[in-house]
Design a protein around this motif. Structure first.
Motif, PDB file in Angstrom:
ATOM      1  N   SER A  92     -20.784 -18.903  30.934  1.00  0.00           N
ATOM      2  CA  SER A  92     -21.415 -18.439  29.783  1.00  0.00           C
ATOM      3  C   SER A  92     -22.645 -17.749  29.358  1.00  0.00           C
ATOM      4  O   SER A  92     -23.506 -17.338  28.833  1.00  0.00           O
ATOM      5  N   VAL A  93     -23.916 -18.639  30.883  1.00  0.00           N
ATOM      6  CA  VAL A  93     -24.494 -18.265  31.709  1.00  0.00           C
ATOM      7  C   VAL A  93     -25.120 -17.472  32.863  1.00  0.00           C
ATOM      8  O   VAL A  93     -25.785 -17.264  33.858  1.00  0.00           O
ATOM      9  N   ASN A  94     -24.014 -16.600  33.395  1.00  0.00           N
ATOM     10  CA  ASN A  94     -23.450 -16.017  34.305  1.00  0.00           C
ATOM     11  C   ASN A  94     -24.230 -16.758  35.299  1.00  0.00           C
ATOM     12  O   ASN A  94     -24.784 -16.380  36.333  1.00  0.00           O
ATOM     13  N   GLY A  95     -23.448 -18.461  35.497  1.00  0.00           N
ATOM     14  CA  GLY A  95     -23.458 -19.177  36.807  1.00  0.00           C
ATOM     15  C   GLY A  95     -22.332 -19.220  37.207  1.00  0.00           C
ATOM     16  O   GLY A  95     -21.320 -18.705  37.163  1.00  0.00           O
ATOM     17  N   SER A  96     -22.175 -19.517  38.633  1.00  0.00           N
ATOM     18  CA  SER A  96     -20.908 -20.015  39.641  1.00  0.00           C
ATOM     19  C   SER A  96     -20.140 -21.146  39.275  1.00  0.00           C
ATOM     20  O   SER A  96     -20.999 -22.582  39.051  1.00  0.00           O
ATOM     21  N   PRO A  97     -19.356 -20.874  38.878  1.00  0.00           N
ATOM     22  CA  PRO A  97     -18.264 -22.171  38.672  1.00  0.00           C
ATOM     23  C   PRO A  97     -18.654 -23.114  39.301  1.00  0.00           C
ATOM     24  O   PRO A  97     -18.100 -22.731  41.154  1.00  0.00           O
ATOM     25  N   ASP A  98     -18.270 -24.510  39.549  1.00  0.00           N
ATOM     26  CA  ASP A  98     -17.596 -25.427  40.438  1.00  0.00           C
ATOM     27  C   ASP A  98     -16.308 -25.201  41.142  1.00  0.00           C
ATOM     28  O   ASP A  98     -15.624 -25.974  40.189  1.00  0.00           O
ATOM     29  N   PRO A  99     -16.022 -25.387  42.842  1.00  0.00           N
ATOM     30  CA  PRO A  99     -15.003 -24.803  42.553  1.00  0.00           C
ATOM     31  C   PRO A  99     -14.226 -26.091  43.527  1.00  0.00           C
ATOM     32  O   PRO A  99     -13.131 -26.162  42.552  1.00  0.00           O
ATOM     33  N   GLN A 100     -14.889 -27.285  42.861  1.00  0.00           N
ATOM     34  CA  GLN A 100     -14.044 -28.849  42.654  1.00  0.00           C
ATOM     35  C   GLN A 100     -13.460 -28.540  41.186  1.00  0.00           C
ATOM     36  O   GLN A 100     -12.504 -28.760  40.944  1.00  0.00           O
ATOM     37  N   GLN A 101     -14.244 -28.477  40.295  1.00  0.00           N
ATOM     38  CA  GLN A 101     -13.723 -27.908  38.168  1.00  0.00           C
ATOM     39  C   GLN A 101     -12.329 -26.850  38.717  1.00  0.00           C
ATOM     40  O   GLN A 101     -11.906 -27.139  37.910  1.00  0.00           O
ATOM     41  N   VAL A 102     -12.922 -25.938  39.872  1.00  0.00           N
ATOM     42  CA  VAL A 102     -11.978 -24.766  39.414  1.00  0.00           C
ATOM     43  C   VAL A 102     -10.568 -25.351  40.422  1.00  0.00           C
ATOM     44  O   VAL A 102      -9.713 -25.124  40.263  1.00  0.00           O
ATOM     45  N   ASP A 103     -10.500 -26.586  41.312  1.00  0.00           N
ATOM     46  CA  ASP A 103      -9.282 -26.795  41.674  1.00  0.00           C
ATOM     47  C   ASP A 103      -9.230 -27.896  40.817  1.00  0.00           C
ATOM     48  O   ASP A 103      -7.110 -28.236  40.839  1.00  0.00           O
ATOM     49  N   VAL A 104      -9.387 -28.732  39.880  1.00  0.00           N
ATOM     50  CA  VAL A 104      -8.878 -29.165  39.229  1.00  0.00           C
ATOM     51  C   VAL A 104      -8.141 -28.360  38.365  1.00  0.00           C
ATOM     52  O   VAL A 104      -6.429 -28.481  37.710  1.00  0.00           O
ATOM     53  N   ILE A 105      -8.809 -27.287  37.495  1.00  0.00           N
ATOM     54  CA  ILE A 105      -7.812 -26.119  36.735  1.00  0.00           C
ATOM     55  C   ILE A 105      -6.611 -25.505  37.558  1.00  0.00           C
ATOM     56  O   ILE A 105      -5.448 -25.771  36.770  1.00  0.00           O
ATOM     57  N   ASN A 106      -6.517 -25.591  38.107  1.00  0.00           N
ATOM     58  CA  ASN A 106      -5.548 -24.999  39.144  1.00  0.00           C
ATOM     59  C   ASN A 106      -4.569 -25.511  39.450  1.00  0.00           C
ATOM     60  O   ASN A 106      -3.181 -25.730  39.791  1.00  0.00           O
ATOM     61  N   LEU A 107      -4.542 -26.784  39.726  1.00  0.00           N
ATOM     62  CA  LEU A 107      -3.581 -27.787  39.977  1.00  0.00           C
ATOM     63  C   LEU A 107      -3.141 -28.483  38.710  1.00  0.00           C
ATOM     64  O   LEU A 107      -2.167 -28.362  38.701  1.00  0.00           O
ATOM     65  N   PHE A 108      -3.749 -28.270  37.155  1.00  0.00           N
ATOM     66  CA  PHE A 108      -2.766 -28.201  36.519  1.00  0.00           C
ATOM     67  C   PHE A 108      -1.975 -27.458  35.991  1.00  0.00           C
ATOM     68  O   PHE A 108      -1.147 -28.012  35.709  1.00  0.00           O
TER      69      PHE A 108
END
Length: 200
Positions: A92-108
């Motif tokens: 929402s502020v044009n930042g970069s997502p945390d890769p660990q949180q990306v992994d969580v979403i991808n796992l689910f």
């Protein structure tokens, strides 16, 4: 049944610090889920205190939810919720997502979700109820769609200086600015009206 890229019922009631209720439509079921607590700036917005709370919330979003939620499901749901909230806030502020949180979403998202089903047939294939794990997987897949390159620019923070609520702009014109017209949008109109009158 909802497909991850099919619109779902969205929005929920919030209570302000002055005990005033207002409706916030985040524009996406997965963001509504994040606002059951992880993204809320008000501690009172936490809604998932028990497995029963999660069951009730899912039943309101998935028509055929079986209502069976364990403590493990609740822990999993909170983890997914935190990942969704983290990435939405960053985008929402044009930042970069945390890769660990990306992994969580991808796992689910990699687990079995709610399969789409075309209405009108005479036979029912597979389960007719939605398990908690399937609901979480479906919301993770919705997050993959929303946060992907084709859509992530529509993840926005409310334009009000004193509000940090995040939403998905699903408008055709792609110009939504406020978390809610009844809340921040209306306050902006009032300020603008006062400024014009003062200028006169």
């Amino acid at each position: 049944m909802q497909h991850p890229e099919t619109p779902a019922r969205t929005g929920q009631w919030f209570t302000s610090s002055t005990s005033r209720q207002w409706w916030f439509d985040s524009g996406a079921r997965t963001l509504d889920f994040a606002y059951t607590g992880a993204m809320g700036t008000n501690p009172e917005w936490e809604r998932l205190h028990s497995p029963g709370d999660l069951a009730a919330w899912l039943e309101g979003r998935f028509n055929e939810s079986d209502g069976a939620v364990s403590e493990r499901d609740l822990t999993d749901a909170r983890g997914l919720r935190e990942a969704i909230a983290s990435i939405a806030s960053a985008l929402s502020v044009n930042g970069s997502p945390d890769p660990q949180q990306v992994d969580v979403i991808n796992l689910f998202a990699a687990t079995a979700d709610v399969p789409p089903r075309l209405a009108g047939g005479g036979m029912k294939a597979g389960r007719t109820t939605v398990r908690t794990g399937q609901a979480l997987s479906t919301m993770a897949r919705e997050a993959v769609f929303l946060f992907g390159e084709a859509q992530h620019e529509r993840i926005r923070e409310c334009a009000a200086d004193d509000c940090a609520l995040v939403f998905y702009d699903e408008s055709r014109s792609n110009n939504r600015r406020w978390c809610s017209m009844q809340r921040c949008g209306n306050r902006a109109k009032v300020r603008s009206h006062r400024a014009r009158n003062a200028a006169r």
